[in-house]
Design a protein around this motif. Structure first.
Motif, PDB file in Angstrom:
ATOM      1  N   GLY A 116       0.775  -1.227   0.000  1.00 55.09           N
ATOM      2  CA  GLY A 116       0.000   0.000   0.000  1.00 55.09           C
ATOM      3  C   GLY A 116       0.810   1.283   0.000  1.00 55.09           C
ATOM      4  O   GLY A 116       0.252   2.362   0.068  1.00 55.09           O
ATOM      5  N   VAL A 117       2.139   1.159  -0.058  1.00 56.08           N
ATOM      6  CA  VAL A 117       3.012   2.336  -0.052  1.00 56.08           C
ATOM      7  C   VAL A 117       3.549   2.555  -1.456  1.00 56.08           C
ATOM      8  O   VAL A 117       3.961   1.605  -2.119  1.00 56.08           O
ATOM      9  N   PRO A 118       3.553   3.814  -1.918  1.00 56.54           N
ATOM     10  CA  PRO A 118       4.089   4.101  -3.252  1.00 56.54           C
ATOM     11  C   PRO A 118       5.542   3.647  -3.362  1.00 56.54           C
ATOM     12  O   PRO A 118       6.121   3.187  -2.391  1.00 56.54           O
ATOM     13  N   GLU A 119       6.126   3.811  -4.531  1.00 56.95           N
ATOM     14  CA  GLU A 119       7.513   3.396  -4.741  1.00 56.95           C
ATOM     15  C   GLU A 119       8.405   3.937  -3.646  1.00 56.95           C
ATOM     16  O   GLU A 119       8.419   5.127  -3.365  1.00 56.95           O
ATOM     17  N   VAL A 131       2.891   4.654   8.603  1.00 51.31           N
ATOM     18  CA  VAL A 131       4.069   4.275   7.812  1.00 51.31           C
ATOM     19  C   VAL A 131       4.822   5.521   7.349  1.00 51.31           C
ATOM     20  O   VAL A 131       4.252   6.381   6.681  1.00 51.31           O
ATOM     21  N   PHE A 132       6.097   5.600   7.722  1.00 51.18           N
ATOM     22  CA  PHE A 132       6.992   6.615   7.162  1.00 51.18           C
ATOM     23  C   PHE A 132       7.800   5.927   6.082  1.00 51.18           C
ATOM     24  O   PHE A 132       8.354   4.848   6.306  1.00 51.18           O
ATOM     25  N   TRP A 162      11.209  12.022   3.351  1.00 55.07           N
ATOM     26  CA  TRP A 162      10.394  10.940   3.878  1.00 55.07           C
ATOM     27  C   TRP A 162       8.957  11.431   3.896  1.00 55.07           C
ATOM     28  O   TRP A 162       8.694  12.588   4.190  1.00 55.07           O
ATOM     29  N   ARG A 163       8.036  10.559   3.572  1.00 50.35           N
ATOM     30  CA  ARG A 163       6.618  10.889   3.612  1.00 50.35           C
ATOM     31  C   ARG A 163       5.925   9.923   4.565  1.00 50.35           C
ATOM     32  O   ARG A 163       6.507   8.945   5.004  1.00 50.35           O
ATOM     33  N   CYS A 164       4.672  10.200   4.789  1.00 50.34           N
ATOM     34  CA  CYS A 164       3.915   9.407   5.742  1.00 50.34           C
ATOM     35  C   CYS A 164       2.565   9.035   5.144  1.00 50.34           C
ATOM     36  O   CYS A 164       1.963   9.820   4.416  1.00 50.34           O
ATOM     37  N   ALA A 194      -2.274  15.217  10.470  1.00 54.75           N
ATOM     38  CA  ALA A 194      -2.833  15.870   9.290  1.00 54.75           C
ATOM     39  C   ALA A 194      -2.051  15.598   8.011  1.00 54.75           C
ATOM     40  O   ALA A 194      -2.621  15.441   6.943  1.00 54.75           O
ATOM     41  N   TYR A 195      -0.728  15.516   8.108  1.00 49.97           N
ATOM     42  CA  TYR A 195       0.101  15.299   6.911  1.00 49.97           C
ATOM     43  C   TYR A 195       0.298  13.820   6.616  1.00 49.97           C
ATOM     44  O   TYR A 195       1.086  13.457   5.750  1.00 49.97           O
ATOM     45  N   CYS A 196      -0.402  12.967   7.306  1.00 52.41           N
ATOM     46  CA  CYS A 196      -0.150  11.529   7.225  1.00 52.41           C
ATOM     47  C   CYS A 196      -1.423  10.752   6.945  1.00 52.41           C
ATOM     48  O   CYS A 196      -1.637   9.692   7.494  1.00 52.41           O
ATOM     49  N   ILE A 197      -2.283  11.285   6.103  1.00 54.72           N
ATOM     50  CA  ILE A 197      -3.558  10.635   5.821  1.00 54.72           C
ATOM     51  C   ILE A 197      -3.444   9.822   4.538  1.00 54.72           C
ATOM     52  O   ILE A 197      -2.924  10.307   3.537  1.00 54.72           O
ATOM     53  N   GLY A 198      -3.910   8.572   4.599  1.00 58.60           N
ATOM     54  CA  GLY A 198      -3.852   7.690   3.436  1.00 58.60           C
ATOM     55  C   GLY A 198      -4.673   8.219   2.280  1.00 58.60           C
ATOM     56  O   GLY A 198      -5.565   9.037   2.452  1.00 58.60           O
ATOM     57  N   ASP A 199      -4.344   7.740   1.104  1.00 53.11           N
ATOM     58  CA  ASP A 199      -5.055   8.180  -0.103  1.00 53.11           C
ATOM     59  C   ASP A 199      -6.416   7.536  -0.218  1.00 53.11           C
ATOM     60  O   ASP A 199      -6.630   6.451   0.166  1.00 53.11           O
TER      61      ASP A 199
END
Length: 130
Positions: free
Chosen positions: A74-77, A102-103, A112-114, A125-130
């Motif tokens: 479920g995590v992008p590349e 997930v970071f 790094w993204r979340c 807020a910056y860590c919401i799934g698509d």
């Protein structure tokens, strides 16, 4: 009739009063533990260019399991992920079990993204799934 009404009142009025602080504590721990692990992993990644999948973190709590991997469903590349999984929480917040934070490292960058399986009220807020 009265018994059913009493159960509804307890479920609707009193259970959220108990559950919300418990939920907040578990969510804070999940973020804090996972973010601390990600900071350690990011430092090693920056120094070595490798995802330290065998790093012993010694920071798992009873309710948060942290794993490091080169990919996560479920995590992008990505080439490195740090996942905090909520586990073994009891009633009234059992619904948090198996939720993840997930970071992940963005390849060819220092970023790094979340992402998270938590809903938008629970996740940062910056860590919401698509």
């Amino acid at each position: 009739g009265i018994f059913a009404f009493a159960l509804v009142v307890i479920k609707v009025q009193f259970l959220p009063i108990i559950a919300k602080p418990m939920e907040n504590e578990v969510l804070f721990d999940a973020y804090d533990i996972t973010k601390t692990a990600q900071n350690k992993v990011a430092l090693i990644y920056q120094q070595t260019g490798q995802c330290p999948v065998d790093l012993a973190l010694n920071m798992n709590s009873d309710n948060i399991k942290v794993t490091i991997d080169t990919r996560t469903a479920g995590v992008p590349e990505t080439d490195c992920t740090v996942t905090g999984t909520i586990q073994d929480v009891r009633f009234p917040i059992r619904y948090l079990n198996e939720q993840t934070l997930v970071f992940y490292h963005v390849p060819d960058s220092d970023h790094w993204r979340c992402t998270s399986s938590l809903n938008e009220k629970q996740a940062p807020a910056y860590c919401i799934g698509d």
